[in-house]
Design a protein around this motif. Structure first.
Motif, PDB file in Angstrom:
ATOM      1  N   GLU A  77      73.419  55.249  29.822  1.00 41.55           N
ATOM      2  CA  GLU A  77      73.265  56.680  30.078  1.00 41.55           C
ATOM      3  C   GLU A  77      74.616  57.362  30.296  1.00 41.55           C
ATOM      4  OE1 GLU A  77      70.415  57.490  33.159  1.00 41.55           O
ATOM      5  OE2 GLU A  77      68.957  56.069  32.341  1.00 41.55           O
ATOM      6  N   ASN A 122      69.183  59.897  33.049  1.00 44.62           N
ATOM      7  CA  ASN A 122      68.077  60.253  33.934  1.00 44.62           C
ATOM      8  C   ASN A 122      68.527  61.020  35.163  1.00 44.62           C
ATOM      9  OD1 ASN A 122      65.223  59.131  33.389  1.00 44.62           O
ATOM     10  ND2 ASN A 122      66.582  57.548  32.592  1.00 44.62           N
ATOM     11  N   GLY A 124      71.399  60.143  38.741  1.00 48.61           N
ATOM     12  CA  GLY A 124      72.669  59.774  39.378  1.00 48.61           C
ATOM     13  C   GLY A 124      73.515  58.789  38.578  1.00 48.61           C
ATOM     14  N   LEU A 128      77.085  59.809  37.063  1.00 45.13           N
ATOM     15  CA  LEU A 128      78.263  59.089  37.559  1.00 45.13           C
ATOM     16  C   LEU A 128      79.119  58.631  36.382  1.00 45.13           C
ATOM     17  CD1 LEU A 128      79.557  57.950  40.245  1.00 45.13           C
ATOM     18  CD2 LEU A 128      78.567  55.756  39.550  1.00 45.13           C
ATOM     19  N   TYR A 274      64.723  56.417  27.519  1.00 43.25           N
ATOM     20  CA  TYR A 274      63.596  56.115  28.408  1.00 43.25           C
ATOM     21  C   TYR A 274      63.693  56.962  29.674  1.00 43.25           C
ATOM     22  CZ  TYR A 274      61.327  52.309  25.915  1.00 43.25           C
ATOM     23  OH  TYR A 274      60.591  51.572  25.012  1.00 43.25           O
ATOM     24  N   ASN A 276      62.630  56.714  32.654  1.00 45.87           N
ATOM     25  CA  ASN A 276      62.398  56.117  33.969  1.00 45.87           C
ATOM     26  C   ASN A 276      63.646  56.146  34.802  1.00 45.87           C
ATOM     27  OD1 ASN A 276      59.776  55.600  33.674  1.00 45.87           O
ATOM     28  ND2 ASN A 276      60.003  53.439  33.179  1.00 45.87           N
ATOM     29  N   ALA A 278      64.524  54.234  38.011  1.00 46.34           N
ATOM     30  CA  ALA A 278      64.221  53.252  39.055  1.00 46.34           C
ATOM     31  C   ALA A 278      62.861  52.579  38.956  1.00 46.34           C
ATOM     32  CB  ALA A 278      64.409  53.856  40.439  1.00 46.34           C
ATOM     33  N   THR A 279      62.273  52.509  37.778  1.00 52.36           N
ATOM     34  CA  THR A 279      61.166  51.564  37.602  1.00 52.36           C
ATOM     35  C   THR A 279      61.361  50.821  36.297  1.00 52.36           C
ATOM     36  OG1 THR A 279      59.846  53.384  36.796  1.00 52.36           O
ATOM     37  CG2 THR A 279      59.239  52.470  38.951  1.00 52.36           C
ATOM     38  N   GLU A 280      61.174  49.537  36.366  1.00 58.68           N
ATOM     39  CA  GLU A 280      61.418  48.682  35.225  1.00 58.68           C
ATOM     40  C   GLU A 280      60.154  48.679  34.386  1.00 58.68           C
ATOM     41  OE1 GLU A 280      61.215  45.678  32.742  1.00 58.68           O
ATOM     42  OE2 GLU A 280      60.283  45.106  34.636  1.00 58.68           O
ATOM     43  N   GLY A 281      60.280  48.945  33.097  1.00 53.68           N
ATOM     44  CA  GLY A 281      59.095  49.070  32.257  1.00 53.68           C
ATOM     45  C   GLY A 281      58.655  47.775  31.590  1.00 53.68           C
ATOM     46  N   ARG A 286      62.875  48.927  24.818  1.00 53.04           N
ATOM     47  CA  ARG A 286      63.948  49.129  25.797  1.00 53.04           C
ATOM     48  C   ARG A 286      64.911  47.929  25.773  1.00 53.04           C
ATOM     49  NH1 ARG A 286      66.509  52.650  29.700  1.00 53.04           N
ATOM     50  NH2 ARG A 286      67.306  51.272  31.298  1.00 53.04           N
ATOM     51  N   HIS A 327      71.567  47.141  32.812  1.00 53.17           N
ATOM     52  CA  HIS A 327      71.105  47.505  31.458  1.00 53.17           C
ATOM     53  C   HIS A 327      71.925  46.836  30.349  1.00 53.17           C
ATOM     54  CE1 HIS A 327      69.965  51.338  33.916  1.00 53.17           C
ATOM     55  NE2 HIS A 327      69.186  50.324  34.208  1.00 53.17           N
ATOM     56  N   TYR A 559      60.738  57.861  47.723  1.00 47.50           N
ATOM     57  CA  TYR A 559      61.747  57.491  48.719  1.00 47.50           C
ATOM     58  C   TYR A 559      62.704  58.642  49.036  1.00 47.50           C
ATOM     59  CZ  TYR A 559      65.830  56.742  45.624  1.00 47.50           C
ATOM     60  OH  TYR A 559      66.898  56.922  44.779  1.00 47.50           O
ATOM     61  N   GLU A 658      68.396  55.032  49.443  1.00 44.63           N
ATOM     62  CA  GLU A 658      69.239  55.755  48.485  1.00 44.63           C
ATOM     63  C   GLU A 658      70.588  55.050  48.429  1.00 44.63           C
ATOM     64  OE1 GLU A 658      69.367  57.609  45.741  1.00 44.63           O
ATOM     65  OE2 GLU A 658      68.540  59.407  46.717  1.00 44.63           O
ATOM     66  N   ALA A 659      70.913  54.477  47.276  1.00 41.05           N
ATOM     67  CA  ALA A 659      72.123  53.651  47.195  1.00 41.05           C
ATOM     68  C   ALA A 659      73.358  54.444  47.623  1.00 41.05           C
ATOM     69  CB  ALA A 659      72.294  53.112  45.783  1.00 41.05           C
ATOM     70  N   THR A 662      74.900  61.438  44.880  1.00 38.06           N
ATOM     71  CA  THR A 662      76.120  62.138  44.450  1.00 38.06           C
ATOM     72  C   THR A 662      75.899  63.650  44.541  1.00 38.06           C
ATOM     73  OG1 THR A 662      75.342  61.757  42.185  1.00 38.06           O
ATOM     74  CG2 THR A 662      77.155  60.384  42.967  1.00 38.06           C
TER      75      THR A 662
HETATM   76  C1  26M Z   1      64.723  51.385  34.101  1.00 33.75           C
HETATM   77  C2  26M Z   1      63.806  50.928  33.182  1.00 33.75           C
HETATM   78  C3  26M Z   1      63.486  51.679  32.091  1.00 33.75           C
HETATM   79  C4  26M Z   1      64.112  52.895  31.926  1.00 33.75           C
HETATM   80  C5  26M Z   1      65.024  53.346  32.840  1.00 33.75           C
HETATM   81  C6  26M Z   1      65.343  52.597  33.929  1.00 33.75           C
HETATM   82  C7  26M Z   1      66.321  53.078  34.910  1.00 33.75           C
HETATM   83  C8  26M Z   1      67.116  54.166  34.627  1.00 33.75           C
HETATM   84  C9  26M Z   1      68.007  54.630  35.553  1.00 33.75           C
HETATM   85  C10 26M Z   1      66.451  52.455  36.125  1.00 33.75           C
HETATM   86  C11 26M Z   1      67.361  52.922  37.059  1.00 33.75           C
HETATM   87  C12 26M Z   1      68.137  54.017  36.768  1.00 33.75           C
HETATM   88  O1  26M Z   1      69.014  54.518  37.597  1.00 33.75           O
HETATM   89  C13 26M Z   1      69.084  54.153  38.926  1.00 33.75           C
HETATM   90  C14 26M Z   1      69.952  55.220  39.537  1.00 33.75           C
HETATM   91  O2  26M Z   1      70.148  56.279  38.968  1.00 33.75           O
HETATM   92  N1  26M Z   1      70.472  54.941  40.699  1.00 33.75           N
HETATM   93  C15 26M Z   1      71.267  55.934  41.373  1.00 33.75           C
HETATM   94  O3  26M Z   1      72.634  55.689  41.086  1.00 33.75           O
HETATM   95  C16 26M Z   1      73.459  56.693  41.629  1.00 33.75           C
HETATM   96  C17 26M Z   1      74.868  56.433  41.167  1.00 33.75           C
HETATM   97  O4  26M Z   1      75.351  55.263  41.739  1.00 33.75           O
HETATM   98  C18 26M Z   1      73.328  56.704  43.152  1.00 33.75           C
HETATM   99  O5  26M Z   1      74.103  57.765  43.655  1.00 33.75           O
HETATM  100  C19 26M Z   1      71.870  56.902  43.554  1.00 33.75           C
HETATM  101  O6  26M Z   1      71.731  56.769  44.966  1.00 33.75           O
HETATM  102  C20 26M Z   1      71.014  55.854  42.872  1.00 33.75           C
HETATM  103  O7  26M Z   1      69.635  56.106  43.118  1.00 33.75           O
END
Ligand code: 26M
Length: 824
Positions: A77, A122, A124, A128, A274, A276, A278-281, A286, A327, A559, A658-659, A662
């Motif tokens: 991304e 998607n 963050g 980033l 995709y 999503n 934060a959910t693994e499909g 993918r 990924h 969350y 929340e990791a 940003t």
């Molecule tokens: C998974 C499966 C299928 C399609 C998409 C995904 C997927 C896509 C994005 C899973 C996770 C994804 O991102 C997680 C994410 O965005 N985490 C965020 O990362 C930011 C940058 O480090 C942090 O600031 C956020 O707290 C954190 O939620």
């Protein structure tokens, strides 16, 4: 011919104007009278692009000639947004361009609006990556972004009767003036087939991947302009192309339509992002996307390396590869395959090279977001990689066995294969094992990584985990998005802060300056007016510019607790109606964010916010003291309008979940005060801005952990003992906000009660309301509020992504700035 050449480089007003008129006619093919706003956007973008090319080639050539160590940022991304304002500002020709357009009778701001928002991400994680590209170029680091050129970016969100509906996002519909197609940069990527064992020339066992399907990856390059325009790096995105021989076979059979069909199916690989977060499909397409772009990128990286080298010994000295989440983690097995199978490197040597080259960033601890691909699928799609993963695993577990001393539970946790249920490959474990450094994205998140998901790996490799707290680029998020505040800051401390955000600290002493406060407020008010106009246009709701703009903008997720926010809004609404004679602080609650299309609970929360907004906004008894808006289609462009206009920043995730966040940084840098939990980077924001200048509430990560572990929490008791919470929930359950369907919100109420309130909304409700009250009380004292707002802006310098990227460069990548050489 000579004058044409000069024209393409000229940075003054006349030269730009002549360039525009020429581009409009000869490349866009329009007459000035017939040109649309979009035609003008393409015209200006192409003329600006001309001004990048020389310096882009200078940058690339300098890296090549010096054989500099490069860093490759592999990311599924890149949430880039628009590029015109960014390119102009980083080149330093915004004013010239505005004047040139003036002379043609056009307004730059209108032209800018015709650019689509590149939403190849998607949230963050993708944004980033885009901030990091800006920072790498601005710090003169030899950095490349690698990803996928999705034909459709993140879906467009609309609300229909208050429900989210998704539409395709067709950002490429009218062409993309920033990209350079590279039809000659083409790599084969294989899928399926089987593995054959054979004896190599010295009689050793070796393997080849045969009978596989082939797809081609074609490169599209976008220049990444650093601040000042000296360094111009490259973002290389891959697009799927069918191979020609494949089609011809069918053609000769007469099965022409079948061949074309096959071609379309193959090219679906890069069709859509995709949605999503934060959910693994577990979806095959993918997995294929992940391997497709990772394999093409690695082939490209090795090709570049081999221009200067004849063996792979010094690959780690010339290339650092950063995995943005898991990924691209299949890249570890792919590099092993390329080195061992294709280039004849021995296994042990290949493994040392691989580990020294890769590093991995983890962005979430949510168990449902940890990628784990079914072994059965991996065996089918990537049979040779599955073998390699087994081999890596066997060698690793063998070595660990000695130290584990019969602790089989521990060994099974360390395994790359999850043997419970259907067997799966744990991509996080593969990424950890195949990297020399693994980082979290905030101090708290990194500590939690050590204690939770990677506890066993941390014990095994105590030096490997490190922290790199996220950052944001001050170019886009202050200089470009907030012209009034940027101008004010520059008037007092000069413009050095744009390149070195730590200088913004000098504003702190101005917090006590009455005149400065007045001007700071005026800048904020200008931004609030702009946002109010945007809200009116998007939603039809009129908001008071002088109300407290309370902003929660981010993906919709349980969350992140948008639910906590809307419950507090209902409670405030009730208080206002109960006490009509009190002089209330007027509040505007602003929400924006997309829900994953299959995330029903998040979509129901969207509907709830829209339903509550409708009731509250039309209730005359609150005298316009409370307005609620949910802006549709939150994206980078919307964020640039929203961030500068916020008074209060909602960062209210359940602690530990929340990791980093940003958006929290963007809002605080633009002078919003944070109301938040001690989660992610909020902890560090508090340390920097000072605890008097932030509203912290709620359970800590440790308390959340203890509470969940003890099981000793009954949300029904909490609700029963809090009348305002009980009343808000009763209103929802009796259909006050959904008279057409009183049971609509049953799933939400269920989750908060019998469901055990996993995200601790009820547990934090009372503390949150108190913090909200403190914020409203402070807002009455505009001088004191402004003083704290200034201290937020002044103390956010450390959160520049320039700082973050230099930490990666020195502590993980060992890459150094390289100044481009310009031939005379
Ligand atoms: C998974 C499966 C299928 C399609 C998409 C995904 C997927 C896509 C994005 C899973 C996770 C994804 O991102 C997680 C994410 O965005 N985490 C965020 O990362 C930011 C940058 O480090 C942090 O600031 C956020 O707290 C954190 O939620």
């Amino acid at each position: 011919y000579k004058s044409r050449e000069i024209e393409r480089r000229s940075l003054d007003v006349d030269g730009l104007k002549r360039s525009f008129l020429e581009w409009l006619v000869y490349s866009v093919g329009k007459d000035a009278r017939a040109a649309t706003r979009r035609d003008w956007f393409h015209t200006v973008a192409l003329a600006v692009r001309d001004r990048l090319v020389d310096r882009w080639m200078d940058t690339t050539r300098t890296y090549y000639q010096q054989d500099a160590k490069r860093v490759y940022y592999l990311s599924l991304e890149f949430l880039i947004g628009r590029l015109l304002t960014n390119s102009l500002a980083n080149l330093g020709i915004t004013d010239q361009c505005r004047q040139a357009l003036d002379r043609i009778g056009l307004n730059l701001d209108d032209v800018v609006e015709a650019e689509p928002d590149a939403a190849l991400g998607n949230g963050g994680l993708g944004r980033l990556a885009a901030c990091f590209l800006d920072s790498m170029a601005s710090e003169a680091l030899p950095g490349y972004g690698y990803g996928i050129r999705y034909e459709f970016g993140l879906f467009e969100q609309r609300f229909e009767h208050g429900w989210q509906v998704e539409y395709p996002e067709q950002w490429l519909q009218f062409g993309n003036p920033w990209e350079f197609p590279r039809p000659e940069v083409l790599y084969p990527v294989q899928f399926y087939g089987r593995v054959e064992e054979f004896r190599d020339s010295v009689g050793e066992r070796a393997y080849r991947w045969v009978d596989a399907e082939r797809v081609l990856a074609m490169a599209y390059d976008t220049p990444v302009v650093g601040y000042g325009g000296d360094t111009i790096n490259t973002l290389r995105l891959w697009s799927a192309r069918a191979t020609r021989d494949f089609n011809f076979g069918h053609f000769n059979d007469g099965a022409y339509m079948k061949a074309v069909e096959q071609k379309v199916l193959t090219e679906n690989l890069s069709r859509v992002l995709y949605p999503n977060d934060a959910t693994e499909g577990g979806k095959e397409l993918r997995l294929k996307q992940e391997y497709f772009f990772t394999s093409a990128s690695l082939q490209d990286i090795l090709r570049r390396y081999l221009q200067h080298h004849s063996n792979f010994d010094s690959l780690p000295d010339k290339a650092a590869i950063q995995l943005n989440d898991t990924h691209p983690a299949i890249g570890i097995a792919e590099l092993m395959r390329l080195l061992v199978d294709q280039h004849g490197v021995t296994w042990d040597k290949a493994w040392d090279i691989t580990r020294a080259t890769f590093s991995y960033t983890n962005h979430t601890l949510l168990p449902e977001a940890l990628e784990a691909w079914p072994v059965r699928m991996m065996e089918r799609v990537l049979p040779r990689h599955m073998q390699i993963i087994y081999e890596i695993n066997a060698k690793f577990l063998n070595r660990s066995k000695a130290r584990a001393a019969g602790d089989n539970a521990r060994l099974s946790r360390l395994s790359l294969i999850d043997e419970r249920g259907d067997r799966r490959v744990r991509m996080g474990n593969l990424a950890f094992l195949g990297s020399h450094k693994v980082n979290g994205v905030s101090a708290l998140h990194t500590e939690l990584m050590k204690q939770t998901v990677f506890a066993d790996f941390h014990a095994e490799f105590p030096e490997r985990i490190n922290n790199k707290t996220n950052g944001i680029t001050p170019r886009r998020w202050l200089h470009q998005a907030n012209p009034p505040l940027a101008a004010l800051i520059t008037s007092r401390i000069g413009n050095g802060w744009i390149k070195d955000l730590s200088q913004i600290k000098a504003l702190a002493e101005k917090a006590d300056d009455l005149v400065f406060r007045e001007e700071f407020r005026r800048a904020k008010r200008k931004n609030k007016k702009r946002l109010a106009a945007y809200i009116a246009r998007q939603t039809g709701v009129d908001v008071q510019v002088d109300s407290l703009f309370d902003v929660q903008v981010k993906r919709m997720h349980e969350y992140k607790r948008q639910l906590l926010n809307i419950l507090q809004a209902i409670a405030l609404y009730n208080e206002m109606r109960d006490n009509p004679t009190v002089s209330w602080v007027p509040v505007t609650k602003i929400f924006a964010g997309k829900a994953a299309p299959s995330y029903h609970m998040a979509k129901l929360i969207i509907k709830l916010i829209n339903d509550v907004a409708k009731v509250v906004n039309h209730d005359p008894s609150v005298h316009d003291n409370l307005k609620i808006v949910l802006l549709p289609n939150y994206n980078v462009t919307a964020a640039e309008i929203i961030m500068p206009a916020a008074d209060l920043s909602e960062q209210i995730s359940t602690a530990g979940m929340e990791a980093s966040g940003t958006g929290n940084m963007k809002l605080a840098l633009n002078g919003a005060l944070t109301i938040g939990t001690l989660d992610g980077a909020n902890v560090e924001i508090r340390e920097h801005v000072g605890e008097d200048n932030i509203f912290i509430f709620g359970l800590t990560a440790e308390e959340v952990n203890d509470l969940r572990a003890s099981g000793g929490f009954n949300p029904r008791d909490v609700i029963a003992s809090n009348p305002s919470l009980k009343r808000a929930l009763d209103m929802i359950s009796t259909g006050v906000f959904s008279p057409d369907d009183p049971h609509r919100y049953h799933p939400i109420l269920q989750a908060l009660t019998d469901g055990g309130d996993h995200f601790l909304v009820t547990a934090d409700f009372s503390d949150y309301c108190q913090a909200q009250q403190a914020a409203m009380d402070l807002y009455r004292d505009q001088e004191e509020w402004t003083r704290k707002a200034i201290l937020n802006t002044a103390n956010m310098g450390w959160f520049s992504s320039d700082r973050t990227i230099m930490e990666y460069a020195t502590e993980i990548w060992d890459v150094h700035p390289v100044k481009p050489e310009h031939p005379a």
